[in-house]
Design a protein around this motif. Structure first.
Motif, PDB file in Angstrom:
ATOM      1  N   ASP A  71       0.799  -1.216   0.000  1.00  0.00           N
ATOM      2  CA  ASP A  71       0.000   0.000   0.000  1.00  0.00           C
ATOM      3  C   ASP A  71       0.839   1.278   0.000  1.00  0.00           C
ATOM      4  O   ASP A  71       0.626   2.166  -0.828  1.00  0.00           O
ATOM      5  N   PHE A  72       1.791   1.374   0.912  1.00  0.00           N
ATOM      6  CA  PHE A  72       2.574   2.604   1.067  1.00  0.00           C
ATOM      7  C   PHE A  72       3.706   2.699   0.038  1.00  0.00           C
ATOM      8  O   PHE A  72       4.278   1.676  -0.350  1.00  0.00           O
ATOM      9  N   PRO A  73       4.064   3.922  -0.363  1.00  0.00           N
ATOM     10  CA  PRO A  73       5.184   4.113  -1.295  1.00  0.00           C
ATOM     11  C   PRO A  73       6.519   4.071  -0.547  1.00  0.00           C
ATOM     12  O   PRO A  73       7.145   5.101  -0.292  1.00  0.00           O
ATOM     13  N   VAL A  74       6.948   2.882  -0.182  1.00  0.00           N
ATOM     14  CA  VAL A  74       8.168   2.721   0.616  1.00  0.00           C
ATOM     15  C   VAL A  74       9.392   3.108  -0.215  1.00  0.00           C
ATOM     16  O   VAL A  74       9.596   2.617  -1.322  1.00  0.00           O
ATOM     17  N   ALA A  75      10.215   3.990   0.350  1.00  0.00           N
ATOM     18  CA  ALA A  75      11.392   4.493  -0.366  1.00  0.00           C
ATOM     19  C   ALA A  75      12.682   3.834   0.085  1.00  0.00           C
ATOM     20  O   ALA A  75      13.707   3.945  -0.598  1.00  0.00           O
ATOM     21  N   ALA A  76      12.663   3.169   1.242  1.00  0.00           N
ATOM     22  CA  ALA A  76      13.837   2.461   1.740  1.00  0.00           C
ATOM     23  C   ALA A  76      13.393   1.512   2.845  1.00  0.00           C
ATOM     24  O   ALA A  76      12.353   1.723   3.491  1.00  0.00           O
ATOM     25  N   ILE A  77      14.204   0.467   3.061  1.00  0.00           N
ATOM     26  CA  ILE A  77      13.932  -0.514   4.116  1.00  0.00           C
ATOM     27  C   ILE A  77      15.165  -0.643   4.990  1.00  0.00           C
ATOM     28  O   ILE A  77      16.290  -0.637   4.502  1.00  0.00           O
ATOM     29  N   LYS A  78      14.933  -0.768   6.279  1.00  0.00           N
ATOM     30  CA  LYS A  78      16.015  -1.040   7.230  1.00  0.00           C
ATOM     31  C   LYS A  78      15.628  -2.269   8.049  1.00  0.00           C
ATOM     32  O   LYS A  78      14.493  -2.391   8.499  1.00  0.00           O
ATOM     33  N   THR A  79      16.547  -3.205   8.236  1.00  0.00           N
ATOM     34  CA  THR A  79      16.280  -4.345   9.098  1.00  0.00           C
ATOM     35  C   THR A  79      17.189  -4.286  10.319  1.00  0.00           C
ATOM     36  O   THR A  79      18.328  -3.845  10.250  1.00  0.00           O
ATOM     37  N   GLY A  80      16.640  -4.745  11.442  1.00  0.00           N
ATOM     38  CA  GLY A  80      17.403  -4.849  12.672  1.00  0.00           C
ATOM     39  C   GLY A  80      17.380  -6.282  13.153  1.00  0.00           C
ATOM     40  O   GLY A  80      17.840  -7.191  12.459  1.00  0.00           O
ATOM     41  N   LEU A 106      18.193  -1.010   0.764  1.00  0.00           N
ATOM     42  CA  LEU A 106      18.030  -1.871   1.930  1.00  0.00           C
ATOM     43  C   LEU A 106      19.268  -1.748   2.808  1.00  0.00           C
ATOM     44  O   LEU A 106      20.380  -2.047   2.368  1.00  0.00           O
ATOM     45  N   VAL A 107      19.073  -1.296   4.048  1.00  0.00           N
ATOM     46  CA  VAL A 107      20.150  -1.187   5.022  1.00  0.00           C
ATOM     47  C   VAL A 107      19.950  -2.286   6.060  1.00  0.00           C
ATOM     48  O   VAL A 107      18.881  -2.364   6.688  1.00  0.00           O
ATOM     49  N   ILE A 108      20.965  -3.128   6.239  1.00  0.00           N
ATOM     50  CA  ILE A 108      20.880  -4.229   7.195  1.00  0.00           C
ATOM     51  C   ILE A 108      21.778  -3.951   8.389  1.00  0.00           C
ATOM     52  O   ILE A 108      23.000  -3.851   8.247  1.00  0.00           O
ATOM     53  N   ASP A 109      21.157  -3.797   9.557  1.00  0.00           N
ATOM     54  CA  ASP A 109      21.888  -3.741  10.814  1.00  0.00           C
ATOM     55  C   ASP A 109      21.861  -5.170  11.370  1.00  0.00           C
ATOM     56  O   ASP A 109      20.831  -5.608  11.876  1.00  0.00           O
ATOM     57  N   PRO A 110      22.961  -5.918  11.266  1.00  0.00           N
ATOM     58  CA  PRO A 110      22.940  -7.359  11.567  1.00  0.00           C
ATOM     59  C   PRO A 110      22.986  -7.638  13.069  1.00  0.00           C
ATOM     60  O   PRO A 110      24.017  -8.009  13.626  1.00  0.00           O
ATOM     61  N   VAL A 111      21.849  -7.472  13.733  1.00  0.00           N
ATOM     62  CA  VAL A 111      21.774  -7.651  15.183  1.00  0.00           C
ATOM     63  C   VAL A 111      21.824  -9.142  15.513  1.00  0.00           C
ATOM     64  O   VAL A 111      20.864  -9.870  15.274  1.00  0.00           O
ATOM     65  N   VAL A 112      22.942  -9.579  16.050  1.00  0.00           N
ATOM     66  CA  VAL A 112      23.115 -10.973  16.448  1.00  0.00           C
ATOM     67  C   VAL A 112      22.715 -11.156  17.904  1.00  0.00           C
ATOM     68  O   VAL A 112      22.111 -12.165  18.278  1.00  0.00           O
ATOM     69  N   GLY A 113      23.052 -10.178  18.734  1.00  0.00           N
ATOM     70  CA  GLY A 113      22.716 -10.248  20.152  1.00  0.00           C
ATOM     71  C   GLY A 113      22.715  -8.861  20.754  1.00  0.00           C
ATOM     72  O   GLY A 113      23.084  -7.874  20.105  1.00  0.00           O
ATOM     73  N   ALA A 137      21.384  -6.475   0.176  1.00  0.00           N
ATOM     74  CA  ALA A 137      21.649  -5.245   0.913  1.00  0.00           C
ATOM     75  C   ALA A 137      22.375  -4.191   0.093  1.00  0.00           C
ATOM     76  O   ALA A 137      23.351  -4.480  -0.595  1.00  0.00           O
ATOM     77  N   THR A 138      21.907  -2.967   0.217  1.00  0.00           N
ATOM     78  CA  THR A 138      22.655  -1.811  -0.274  1.00  0.00           C
ATOM     79  C   THR A 138      23.844  -1.571   0.648  1.00  0.00           C
ATOM     80  O   THR A 138      24.942  -1.248   0.203  1.00  0.00           O
ATOM     81  N   LEU A 139      23.605  -1.756   1.948  1.00  0.00           N
ATOM     82  CA  LEU A 139      24.629  -1.532   2.962  1.00  0.00           C
ATOM     83  C   LEU A 139      24.373  -2.437   4.153  1.00  0.00           C
ATOM     84  O   LEU A 139      23.237  -2.605   4.582  1.00  0.00           O
ATOM     85  N   ALA A 232      16.740   7.084   1.163  1.00  0.00           N
ATOM     86  CA  ALA A 232      15.376   7.312   0.675  1.00  0.00           C
ATOM     87  C   ALA A 232      15.243   8.689   0.044  1.00  0.00           C
ATOM     88  O   ALA A 232      14.458   8.899  -0.890  1.00  0.00           O
ATOM     89  N   LYS A 233      16.019   9.648   0.554  1.00  0.00           N
ATOM     90  CA  LYS A 233      16.011  11.004   0.006  1.00  0.00           C
ATOM     91  C   LYS A 233      16.816  11.115  -1.283  1.00  0.00           C
ATOM     92  O   LYS A 233      16.825  12.178  -1.918  1.00  0.00           O
ATOM     93  N   GLY A 234      17.516  10.026  -1.652  1.00  0.00           N
ATOM     94  CA  GLY A 234      18.290  10.045  -2.881  1.00  0.00           C
ATOM     95  C   GLY A 234      19.751  10.400  -2.694  1.00  0.00           C
ATOM     96  O   GLY A 234      20.470  10.598  -3.675  1.00  0.00           O
TER      97      GLY A 234
END
Length: 270
Positions: A71-80, A106-113, A137-139, A232-234
Protein backbone atom coordinates in the motif's frame (compact mmCIF):
# COMPACT_ATOMS: atom_id res chain seq x y z
CA UNK A 1 -0.14 16.05 -4.17
CA UNK A 2 2.86 15.83 -1.83
CA UNK A 3 4.47 12.38 -1.71
CA UNK A 4 5.40 11.02 1.72
CA UNK A 5 8.93 9.79 2.49
CA UNK A 6 8.13 6.32 3.82
CA UNK A 7 10.84 4.16 5.40
CA UNK A 8 10.05 0.65 6.61
CA UNK A 9 11.89 -0.72 9.63
CA UNK A 10 11.73 -4.48 10.20
CA UNK A 11 13.03 -4.99 13.72
CA UNK A 12 12.31 -5.93 17.32
CA UNK A 13 10.31 -3.89 19.80
CA UNK A 14 12.16 -2.54 22.85
CA UNK A 15 9.97 -1.94 25.93
CA UNK A 16 12.57 0.53 27.21
CA UNK A 17 12.36 2.32 23.84
CA UNK A 18 16.11 2.84 23.63
CA UNK A 19 16.69 0.64 20.61
CA UNK A 20 14.78 -1.39 18.04
CA UNK A 21 11.67 -0.15 16.30
CA UNK A 22 11.13 2.67 18.79
CA UNK A 23 14.60 4.16 18.19
CA UNK A 24 14.23 3.64 14.44
CA UNK A 25 10.86 5.42 14.35
CA UNK A 26 12.11 8.41 16.34
CA UNK A 27 15.12 8.73 14.05
CA UNK A 28 13.12 8.40 10.84
CA UNK A 29 10.60 11.01 11.97
CA UNK A 30 13.32 13.40 13.19
CA UNK A 31 14.89 13.32 9.73
CA UNK A 32 11.65 14.07 7.92
CA UNK A 33 10.54 10.55 7.07
CA UNK A 34 7.45 8.55 7.96
CA UNK A 35 8.24 5.34 9.83
CA UNK A 36 6.43 2.16 8.88
CA UNK A 37 7.08 -0.87 11.07
CA UNK A 38 7.09 -4.65 11.03
CA UNK A 39 7.76 -6.14 14.46
CA UNK A 40 9.98 -9.24 14.42
CA UNK A 41 10.19 -9.83 18.17
CA UNK A 42 8.89 -8.41 21.43
CA UNK A 43 11.49 -7.77 24.12
CA UNK A 44 11.22 -6.89 27.80
CA UNK A 45 14.21 -4.67 28.48
CA UNK A 46 15.40 -1.55 30.21
CA UNK A 47 18.67 0.34 30.61
CA UNK A 48 20.23 -2.66 32.39
CA UNK A 49 19.54 -5.32 29.77
CA UNK A 50 17.09 -7.77 28.21
CA UNK A 51 14.82 -9.57 30.71
CA UNK A 52 12.80 -11.68 28.28
CA UNK A 53 11.95 -11.85 24.60
CA UNK A 54 9.86 -13.79 22.08
CA UNK A 55 9.88 -13.91 18.29
CA UNK A 56 6.80 -12.93 16.29
CA UNK A 57 5.43 -15.81 14.24
CA UNK A 58 6.36 -16.15 10.58
CA UNK A 59 2.80 -15.61 9.32
CA UNK A 60 2.23 -12.43 11.30
CA UNK A 61 5.62 -11.02 10.34
CA UNK A 62 4.90 -11.67 6.68
CA UNK A 63 1.44 -10.09 6.97
CA UNK A 64 2.92 -6.90 8.47
CA UNK A 65 5.48 -6.49 5.69
CA UNK A 66 2.97 -7.40 2.99
CA UNK A 67 0.42 -4.90 4.31
CA UNK A 68 2.96 -2.08 4.24
CA UNK A 69 4.64 -2.85 0.92
CA UNK A 70 1.29 -3.49 -0.72
CA UNK A 71 0.00 0.00 0.00
CA UNK A 72 2.57 2.60 1.07
CA UNK A 73 5.18 4.11 -1.30
CA UNK A 74 8.17 2.72 0.62
CA UNK A 75 11.39 4.49 -0.37
CA UNK A 76 13.84 2.46 1.74
CA UNK A 77 13.93 -0.51 4.12
CA UNK A 78 16.02 -1.04 7.23
CA UNK A 79 16.28 -4.35 9.10
CA UNK A 80 17.40 -4.85 12.67
CA UNK A 81 16.73 -7.84 14.90
CA UNK A 82 15.74 -10.87 12.79
CA UNK A 83 15.26 -13.69 15.32
CA UNK A 84 16.06 -16.79 13.29
CA UNK A 85 16.14 -18.27 9.83
CA UNK A 86 12.33 -18.09 9.46
CA UNK A 87 12.31 -14.32 9.93
CA UNK A 88 15.25 -13.88 7.56
CA UNK A 89 13.49 -15.90 4.88
CA UNK A 90 10.23 -13.98 5.25
CA UNK A 91 12.13 -10.77 4.50
CA UNK A 92 13.85 -12.37 1.50
CA UNK A 93 10.51 -13.65 0.17
CA UNK A 94 8.97 -10.20 0.47
CA UNK A 95 11.94 -8.58 -1.28
CA UNK A 96 11.61 -11.05 -4.14
CA UNK A 97 7.85 -10.49 -4.39
CA UNK A 98 8.14 -6.70 -4.53
CA UNK A 99 11.48 -6.15 -6.27
CA UNK A 100 9.81 -6.32 -9.67
CA UNK A 101 7.71 -3.27 -8.80
CA UNK A 102 10.49 -1.14 -7.37
CA UNK A 103 13.98 -1.93 -6.10
CA UNK A 104 14.55 0.18 -3.02
CA UNK A 105 17.61 0.72 -0.82
CA UNK A 106 18.03 -1.87 1.93
CA UNK A 107 20.15 -1.19 5.02
CA UNK A 108 20.88 -4.23 7.20
CA UNK A 109 21.89 -3.74 10.81
CA UNK A 110 22.94 -7.36 11.57
CA UNK A 111 21.77 -7.65 15.18
CA UNK A 112 23.11 -10.97 16.45
CA UNK A 113 22.72 -10.25 20.15
CA UNK A 114 22.28 -7.47 22.69
CA UNK A 115 25.14 -5.55 24.25
CA UNK A 116 24.15 -7.05 27.61
CA UNK A 117 24.76 -10.57 26.29
CA UNK A 118 21.40 -11.93 25.05
CA UNK A 119 21.80 -13.97 21.85
CA UNK A 120 18.99 -13.49 19.33
CA UNK A 121 20.22 -15.18 16.15
CA UNK A 122 21.02 -18.89 16.03
CA UNK A 123 23.77 -20.47 13.93
CA UNK A 124 21.15 -21.53 11.36
CA UNK A 125 19.68 -18.03 11.33
CA UNK A 126 23.12 -16.49 10.89
CA UNK A 127 23.82 -18.79 7.96
CA UNK A 128 20.54 -17.74 6.31
CA UNK A 129 21.30 -14.07 6.93
CA UNK A 130 24.71 -14.34 5.26
CA UNK A 131 23.72 -16.51 2.32
CA UNK A 132 20.19 -15.32 1.55
CA UNK A 133 19.65 -11.76 2.80
CA UNK A 134 23.02 -9.99 2.62
CA UNK A 135 23.11 -10.18 -1.21
CA UNK A 136 20.04 -7.92 -1.25
CA UNK A 137 21.65 -5.24 0.91
CA UNK A 138 22.65 -1.81 -0.27
CA UNK A 139 24.63 -1.53 2.96
CA UNK A 140 25.41 -3.77 5.93
CA UNK A 141 26.38 -2.00 9.20
CA UNK A 142 28.10 -4.38 11.65
CA UNK A 143 30.01 -3.32 14.74
CA UNK A 144 33.29 -5.10 15.54
CA UNK A 145 31.73 -8.18 17.24
CA UNK A 146 29.14 -8.52 14.46
CA UNK A 147 31.85 -8.11 11.82
CA UNK A 148 33.75 -10.96 13.46
CA UNK A 149 30.64 -13.16 13.37
CA UNK A 150 29.81 -12.36 9.74
CA UNK A 151 33.36 -12.60 8.41
CA UNK A 152 34.83 -15.33 10.57
CA UNK A 153 37.85 -13.06 11.13
CA UNK A 154 39.20 -11.69 14.39
CA UNK A 155 38.63 -7.93 14.74
CA UNK A 156 40.87 -6.21 17.27
CA UNK A 157 42.16 -3.25 15.26
CA UNK A 158 41.10 -0.88 12.51
CA UNK A 159 43.14 -2.91 10.03
CA UNK A 160 41.21 -6.01 11.11
CA UNK A 161 37.95 -4.11 10.65
CA UNK A 162 38.84 -3.29 7.07
CA UNK A 163 39.77 -6.92 6.36
CA UNK A 164 36.47 -8.09 7.84
CA UNK A 165 34.58 -5.54 5.74
CA UNK A 166 36.28 -6.84 2.60
CA UNK A 167 35.34 -10.40 3.53
CA UNK A 168 31.68 -9.51 4.22
CA UNK A 169 31.55 -7.70 0.87
CA UNK A 170 32.18 -11.08 -0.76
CA UNK A 171 28.65 -12.08 0.30
CA UNK A 172 27.34 -9.99 -2.60
CA UNK A 173 26.08 -6.97 -0.66
CA UNK A 174 26.58 -3.51 -2.10
CA UNK A 175 28.73 -2.12 0.71
CA UNK A 176 29.80 -2.72 4.31
CA UNK A 177 30.22 -0.10 7.03
CA UNK A 178 32.19 -1.60 9.93
CA UNK A 179 31.51 0.69 12.89
CA UNK A 180 34.33 1.44 15.28
CA UNK A 181 32.43 2.11 18.48
CA UNK A 182 34.04 -0.89 20.19
CA UNK A 183 37.57 0.36 19.46
CA UNK A 184 39.66 1.73 22.34
CA UNK A 185 40.78 5.35 22.46
CA UNK A 186 39.25 8.76 22.02
CA UNK A 187 38.62 8.56 18.28
CA UNK A 188 35.75 6.69 16.63
CA UNK A 189 36.58 5.40 13.15
CA UNK A 190 34.12 3.65 10.82
CA UNK A 191 35.32 2.02 7.63
CA UNK A 192 33.21 1.79 4.47
CA UNK A 193 34.13 -0.96 2.02
CA UNK A 194 32.33 -0.96 -1.33
CA UNK A 195 32.73 -1.57 -5.04
CA UNK A 196 32.94 1.19 -7.63
CA UNK A 197 31.53 1.20 -11.16
CA UNK A 198 34.55 -0.80 -12.34
CA UNK A 199 33.91 -3.45 -9.64
CA UNK A 200 37.09 -2.46 -7.80
CA UNK A 201 37.01 -2.43 -4.01
CA UNK A 202 37.04 1.10 -2.57
CA UNK A 203 37.73 1.91 1.09
CA UNK A 204 36.66 5.11 2.86
CA UNK A 205 37.19 6.05 6.48
CA UNK A 206 34.91 8.26 8.62
CA UNK A 207 36.44 9.60 11.81
CA UNK A 208 35.51 11.82 14.71
CA UNK A 209 36.13 12.38 18.40
CA UNK A 210 34.31 9.93 20.65
CA UNK A 211 31.42 11.42 22.65
CA UNK A 212 31.94 10.60 26.33
CA UNK A 213 28.55 9.37 27.50
CA UNK A 214 26.97 6.41 29.24
CA UNK A 215 23.81 6.81 27.10
CA UNK A 216 24.73 4.68 24.09
CA UNK A 217 21.84 2.20 23.93
CA UNK A 218 20.57 1.92 20.36
CA UNK A 219 23.44 3.70 18.60
CA UNK A 220 23.51 1.08 15.85
CA UNK A 221 19.75 1.35 15.35
CA UNK A 222 19.88 5.14 15.13
CA UNK A 223 22.77 5.19 12.68
CA UNK A 224 21.34 2.56 10.32
CA UNK A 225 17.86 4.12 10.40
CA UNK A 226 19.34 7.53 9.65
CA UNK A 227 21.29 6.13 6.71
CA UNK A 228 18.10 4.52 5.39
CA UNK A 229 16.33 7.89 5.47
CA UNK A 230 19.24 9.55 3.68
CA UNK A 231 19.15 6.90 0.94
CA UNK A 232 15.38 7.31 0.68
CA UNK A 233 16.01 11.00 0.01
CA UNK A 234 18.29 10.04 -2.88
CA UNK A 235 21.60 10.81 -1.19
CA UNK A 236 24.72 8.92 -2.26
CA UNK A 237 25.99 6.28 0.17
CA UNK A 238 28.98 8.31 1.34
CA UNK A 239 26.96 11.50 1.81
CA UNK A 240 24.21 9.55 3.55
CA UNK A 241 26.66 7.97 5.99
CA UNK A 242 28.32 11.31 6.68
CA UNK A 243 24.95 12.95 7.42
CA UNK A 244 23.79 10.02 9.55
CA UNK A 245 27.00 10.07 11.63
CA UNK A 246 26.53 13.79 12.18
CA UNK A 247 22.94 13.19 13.34
CA UNK A 248 24.04 10.46 15.76
CA UNK A 249 26.80 12.62 17.16
CA UNK A 250 24.36 15.47 17.86
CA UNK A 251 22.01 13.01 19.55
CA UNK A 252 24.77 11.65 21.79
CA UNK A 253 25.93 15.15 22.70
CA UNK A 254 22.39 16.33 23.49
CA UNK A 255 21.61 13.34 25.68
CA UNK A 256 24.87 12.73 27.50
CA UNK A 257 23.79 14.49 30.72
CA UNK A 258 20.38 12.76 31.00
CA UNK A 259 19.81 10.22 33.79
CA UNK A 260 17.70 7.36 32.50
CA UNK A 261 18.14 4.73 35.19
CA UNK A 262 20.69 2.22 36.36
CA UNK A 263 22.27 1.42 33.01
CA UNK A 264 22.89 2.77 29.51
CA UNK A 265 20.19 5.17 28.41
CA UNK A 266 19.06 5.76 24.81
CA UNK A 267 21.51 7.26 22.34
CA UNK A 268 18.67 9.32 20.87
CA UNK A 269 15.61 10.22 22.91
CA UNK A 270 14.05 12.57 20.37
Amino acid sequence: MKRSLCVLTIAGSDSGAGAGVQADARTIHALGGYALTAITAVTAQNTRGVKAWRAVGRGLLRAQIEAVLGDFPVAAIKTGLLPGAAAVRVVVEMLKDYSGRRRMPLVIDPVVGSTSGTRFLSVVGLRALKAELLPWATLVTPNWPEAETLSGLRVRSFEDAERAGREILRSGCGAVLVKGGHAPGGRCRDVLVMRDASDDVVVRWFEGARVKTWNTHGTGCVLSAAIAVELAKGRSLTVGIKNARRFLRRALENGKETDWGGGAGPAFAG
